[in-house]
Design an enzyme around this catalytic site. Sequence first.
Site, PDB file in Angstrom:
ATOM      1  N   GLY A   1       8.062  -1.090  -4.299  1.00  0.00           N
ATOM      2  CA  GLY A   1       6.906  -0.442  -3.815  1.00  0.00           C
ATOM      3  C   GLY A   1       5.977  -0.567  -5.058  1.00  0.00           C
ATOM      4  O   GLY A   1       5.168   0.496  -5.257  1.00  0.00           O
TER       5      GLY A   1
ATOM      6  N   ARG B   1       9.325  -9.423   5.238  1.00  0.00           N
ATOM      7  CA  ARG B   1       9.401 -10.001   6.419  1.00  0.00           C
ATOM      8  C   ARG B   1       8.272 -10.503   7.552  1.00  0.00           C
ATOM      9  O   ARG B   1       7.111  -9.899   7.316  1.00  0.00           O
ATOM     10  CB  ARG B   1      10.216  -8.890   7.495  1.00  0.00           C
ATOM     11  CG  ARG B   1      10.889  -9.501   8.567  1.00  0.00           C
ATOM     12  CD  ARG B   1      11.612  -8.469   9.314  1.00  0.00           C
ATOM     13  NE  ARG B   1      12.855  -7.587   8.659  1.00  0.00           N
ATOM     14  CZ  ARG B   1      13.847  -8.224   8.319  1.00  0.00           C
ATOM     15  NH1 ARG B   1      14.164  -9.473   9.286  1.00  0.00           N
ATOM     16  NH2 ARG B   1      14.755  -7.887   7.607  1.00  0.00           N
TER      17      ARG B   1
ATOM     18  N   ASN C   1      -3.012  -7.905   3.084  1.00  0.00           N
ATOM     19  CA  ASN C   1      -1.733  -8.091   2.229  1.00  0.00           C
ATOM     20  C   ASN C   1      -2.210  -8.578   0.751  1.00  0.00           C
ATOM     21  O   ASN C   1      -3.316  -9.124   0.792  1.00  0.00           O
ATOM     22  CB  ASN C   1      -0.952  -9.276   2.904  1.00  0.00           C
ATOM     23  CG  ASN C   1       0.433  -9.676   2.266  1.00  0.00           C
ATOM     24  OD1 ASN C   1       1.099  -8.857   1.895  1.00  0.00           O
ATOM     25  ND2 ASN C   1       0.338 -10.842   1.946  1.00  0.00           N
TER      26      ASN C   1
ATOM     27  N   ALA D   1      -2.433  -7.445 -12.899  1.00  0.00           N
ATOM     28  CA  ALA D   1      -3.728  -7.683 -12.237  1.00  0.00           C
ATOM     29  C   ALA D   1      -3.643  -7.219 -10.644  1.00  0.00           C
ATOM     30  O   ALA D   1      -4.719  -6.856 -10.153  1.00  0.00           O
ATOM     31  CB  ALA D   1      -4.168  -9.207 -11.805  1.00  0.00           C
ATOM     32  N   GLU D   2      -2.658  -7.373 -10.165  1.00  0.00           N
ATOM     33  CA  GLU D   2      -2.288  -6.793  -8.542  1.00  0.00           C
ATOM     34  C   GLU D   2      -2.797  -5.345  -8.572  1.00  0.00           C
ATOM     35  O   GLU D   2      -3.376  -4.834  -7.427  1.00  0.00           O
ATOM     36  CB  GLU D   2      -1.204  -7.043  -8.057  1.00  0.00           C
ATOM     37  CG  GLU D   2      -0.579  -8.820  -7.881  1.00  0.00           C
ATOM     38  CD  GLU D   2       0.853  -8.683  -7.672  1.00  0.00           C
ATOM     39  OE1 GLU D   2       1.222  -7.896  -6.790  1.00  0.00           O
ATOM     40  OE2 GLU D   2       1.412  -9.618  -8.143  1.00  0.00           O
TER      41      GLU D   2
ATOM     42  N   HIS E   1      -0.859 -11.066  -2.208  1.00  0.00           N
ATOM     43  CA  HIS E   1      -0.044 -12.267  -2.311  1.00  0.00           C
ATOM     44  C   HIS E   1      -0.210 -12.713  -3.933  1.00  0.00           C
ATOM     45  O   HIS E   1      -1.283 -12.808  -4.658  1.00  0.00           O
ATOM     46  CB  HIS E   1      -0.552 -13.453  -1.694  1.00  0.00           C
ATOM     47  CG  HIS E   1       0.446 -14.564  -1.661  1.00  0.00           C
ATOM     48  ND1 HIS E   1       1.672 -14.739  -1.300  1.00  0.00           N
ATOM     49  CD2 HIS E   1       0.186 -15.811  -2.302  1.00  0.00           C
ATOM     50  CE1 HIS E   1       2.269 -15.886  -1.728  1.00  0.00           C
ATOM     51  NE2 HIS E   1       1.315 -16.534  -2.321  1.00  0.00           N
TER      52      HIS E   1
ATOM     53  N   ASP F   1       0.297 -16.017   4.764  1.00  0.00           N
ATOM     54  CA  ASP F   1      -0.465 -16.320   3.652  1.00  0.00           C
ATOM     55  C   ASP F   1      -1.704 -17.196   3.980  1.00  0.00           C
ATOM     56  O   ASP F   1      -2.205 -17.637   3.112  1.00  0.00           O
ATOM     57  CB  ASP F   1       0.587 -16.713   2.582  1.00  0.00           C
ATOM     58  CG  ASP F   1       1.429 -16.142   2.049  1.00  0.00           C
ATOM     59  OD1 ASP F   1       1.544 -14.594   2.340  1.00  0.00           O
ATOM     60  OD2 ASP F   1       2.522 -16.619   1.583  1.00  0.00           O
TER      61      ASP F   1
END
Length: 238
Positions: free
Chosen positions: A17, A96, A112, A178-179, A114, A150
């Site tokens: 998380g 998933r 999302n 960075a995320e 990635h 993706d």
Amino acid sequence: MSTVSKKRVAILISGRGSNMGALLDAAVDPAYPIEIAGVISDTPGAAGLGIAAARGVPVQVIARADHASKDAHDGAIDAAIAELNAEIVALAGYMRLLTTPFVEKWQGRMINIHPALLPSFKGLDTHRRALEAGTRLHGCTVHFVTPQMDDGPIIAQAAVPVMIGDDADTLAARVLKAEHGLYPMALKLVAEGKARMQGGRTVFSGLAEDTANGDASLSAPGPLREEIDLEQLARITP
């Protein structure tokens, strides 16, 4: 005093998380247009559940093993999201693949993050694959979720340099930093309607005022840019 209109967001996780934590941190700001309605995990014992619960966020485990099929599993997740009255779904390390009916129901309202600069390096082991390919820039992408893995329209990206001597772990740490800056910014754009999915593309609007404040760089948000040693950066290409 004006009140910020907040969108209710359900976060789906499978593990630690880390990006969920970044969204929780952002939501503490009264001006941030997001309320975290709850966190759902497909993995019992996922570390992120404890983090969210400790911060007073409702958590729920919906394990795949407890359901007869993928459709039934995703149906249970959808029902839990409905109970949370969530308007947006944020995948934060949810490992998933979701079924097409579930994705199509939430299309344009599910995003999302990635750990690569899409469309390069879809799937797993992105950092190792980037190093093996010899790329000099790597990074992360926030995108709308579509049935193809993706492959949804890109909302925002942040690039980081690949340094000489990097291994998958050191590169992953740089990308993760960075995320944590990029995901809250991208979710904010979606919540405010400034980034929306239309005709299979991401359409942006209402960014002029933010640009003046240095917050609308969709490749690396100004106040969140990682400081890079310019001398070291100059040496990344032999």
